[in-house]
Design an enzyme around this catalytic site. Sequence first.
Site, PDB file in Angstrom:
ATOM      1  N   LYS A 216       0.858  -1.137  -0.049  1.00  0.00           N
ATOM      2  CA  LYS A 216       0.062  -0.233  -0.146  1.00  0.00           C
ATOM      3  C   LYS A 216       1.086   1.138   0.031  1.00  0.00           C
ATOM      4  O   LYS A 216       1.915   1.076   0.384  1.00  0.00           O
ATOM      5  CB  LYS A 216      -0.999  -0.071   1.273  1.00  0.00           C
ATOM      6  CG  LYS A 216      -1.924  -1.193   1.056  1.00  0.00           C
ATOM      7  CD  LYS A 216      -3.421  -0.832   1.202  1.00  0.00           C
ATOM      8  CE  LYS A 216      -4.292  -1.920   0.507  1.00  0.00           C
ATOM      9  NZ  LYS A 216      -5.267  -2.415   1.399  1.00  0.00           N
ATOM     10  N   ARG A 248      -3.344 -10.326   4.613  1.00  0.00           N
ATOM     11  CA  ARG A 248      -3.719 -10.134   3.128  1.00  0.00           C
ATOM     12  C   ARG A 248      -2.399  -9.651   2.354  1.00  0.00           C
ATOM     13  O   ARG A 248      -2.180  -8.726   2.510  1.00  0.00           O
ATOM     14  CB  ARG A 248      -4.974  -9.402   2.344  1.00  0.00           C
ATOM     15  CG  ARG A 248      -5.375  -9.358   1.220  1.00  0.00           C
ATOM     16  CD  ARG A 248      -6.545  -8.361   1.169  1.00  0.00           C
ATOM     17  NE  ARG A 248      -7.179  -8.364  -0.375  1.00  0.00           N
ATOM     18  CZ  ARG A 248      -6.685  -7.594  -1.146  1.00  0.00           C
ATOM     19  NH1 ARG A 248      -5.686  -6.822  -1.149  1.00  0.00           N
ATOM     20  NH2 ARG A 248      -7.170  -7.696  -2.579  1.00  0.00           N
TER      21      ARG A 248
HETATM   22  N1  HH2 Z   1      -7.239  -4.044   0.077  1.00  0.00           N
HETATM   23  C1  HH2 Z   1      -7.453  -3.972  -1.446  1.00  0.00           C
HETATM   24  C2  HH2 Z   1      -8.307  -4.579  -1.756  1.00  0.00           C
HETATM   25  N2  HH2 Z   1      -9.341  -5.365  -1.367  1.00  0.00           N
HETATM   26  N3  HH2 Z   1      -9.736  -6.404   0.866  1.00  0.00           N
HETATM   27  C3  HH2 Z   1      -9.661  -6.288   2.054  1.00  0.00           C
HETATM   28  N4  HH2 Z   1     -10.536  -7.205   3.134  1.00  0.00           N
HETATM   29  N5  HH2 Z   1      -8.697  -5.769   2.670  1.00  0.00           N
HETATM   30  C4  HH2 Z   1      -7.908  -4.787   2.015  1.00  0.00           C
HETATM   31  O1  HH2 Z   1      -7.032  -4.153   2.704  1.00  0.00           O
HETATM   32  C5  HH2 Z   1      -7.962  -4.714   0.661  1.00  0.00           C
HETATM   33  C6  HH2 Z   1      -9.072  -5.506  -0.057  1.00  0.00           C
HETATM   34  C7  HH2 Z   1      -6.554  -2.995  -2.182  1.00  0.00           C
HETATM   35  O2  HH2 Z   1      -5.372  -3.606  -2.555  1.00  0.00           O
HETATM   36  P1  HH2 Z   1      -5.046  -4.224  -3.813  1.00  0.00           P
HETATM   37  O3  HH2 Z   1      -5.934  -5.650  -4.182  1.00  0.00           O
HETATM   38  O4  HH2 Z   1      -3.578  -4.373  -4.031  1.00  0.00           O
HETATM   39  O5  HH2 Z   1      -5.280  -3.192  -5.261  1.00  0.00           O
HETATM   40  P2  HH2 Z   1      -6.825  -2.916  -5.902  1.00  0.00           P
HETATM   41  O6  HH2 Z   1      -7.947  -2.690  -5.180  1.00  0.00           O
HETATM   42  O7  HH2 Z   1      -6.163  -1.547  -6.761  1.00  0.00           O
HETATM   43  O8  HH2 Z   1      -6.920  -4.268  -6.958  1.00  0.00           O
END
Ligand code: HH2
Length: 266
Positions: A216, A248
């Site tokens: 992040k 995660r």
């Molecule tokens: N963070 C992201 C997406 N989904 N779900 C949960 N439960 N907790 C989180 O912290 C979380 C999540 C965002 O990160 P990322 O999947 O890397 O990116 P993107 O949303 O751009 O796909």
Amino acid sequence: MIPIVERFPRPSVMGVVNVTPDSFSDGGAHLDPDVAAGAARRMVEEGAAIVDVGGESTRPGSAGVSAEEELRRVVPVLDRLGGEIPVSIDTSKAVVARAALERGAILVNDVTALRGDPELAGVVAEAGAYLCLMHMRGEPRTMQEEPRYQDVASEVASFLEQRLAFAVGEGIPEERICLDPGIGFGKTVAHNLELVRRLDVLLALGRPVLVGFSRKSSLQKLTGSDDLLAASVAAAVAAFERGATILRVHDVRPTVDALTVAGAIA
Ligand code: HH2
């Protein structure tokens, strides 16, 4: 379904497979369903307890995609996995969750905490799936515009307490639910750090806590580094040590190794 605390003992790693062109850190890497399914299988071999498959980016500023587009991205991946590995579906949409649960997904990871689609709670309840409820201030398009809290830990906890009560009222047993402070979702760097430092405030709700700090932008702001592997592993270990159950992460093997050592010491 056995209680989520038994299915995912502390610490458990959730690997991330974003089937999107624009995700925060792995956008475009897994757009091909064969590549995405291969990455998911590899994460399980590396020690992930579950793999979180998502077809919509929630990065700050993103606008969202249609259900059709989300289905077009994730269904071919789920079909290739054929229910052979534990899968979580990262979606706020009931139709996408239903399609994933029909293809063997066991957990619905909803960043809107059942505020996005009125049909989603029923889909989770009916399938007997696990559920992750996450805190987000505002919506992805605007959430990073001057986030302000009086007391971030207690405000996030009281939001999640309400969403937990809502989910239980919709027929989803509490023992199937985990909670997530939503690192980066309407929070400054200081807010994100405080949420992990004061994770006990969330733990007091009596549910297992999931933390997603991996790659992040707060980590980039703290370190000034573009390679966020070490920073992400440190954040996962810190969250585990303060009581997080599910981490995660994008980089499964190094996180599993670090948590194995941290767990052995603990
Ligand atoms: N963070 C992201 C997406 N989904 N779900 C949960 N439960 N907790 C989180 O912290 C979380 C999540 C965002 O990160 P990322 O999947 O890397 O990116 P993107 O949303 O751009 O796909």
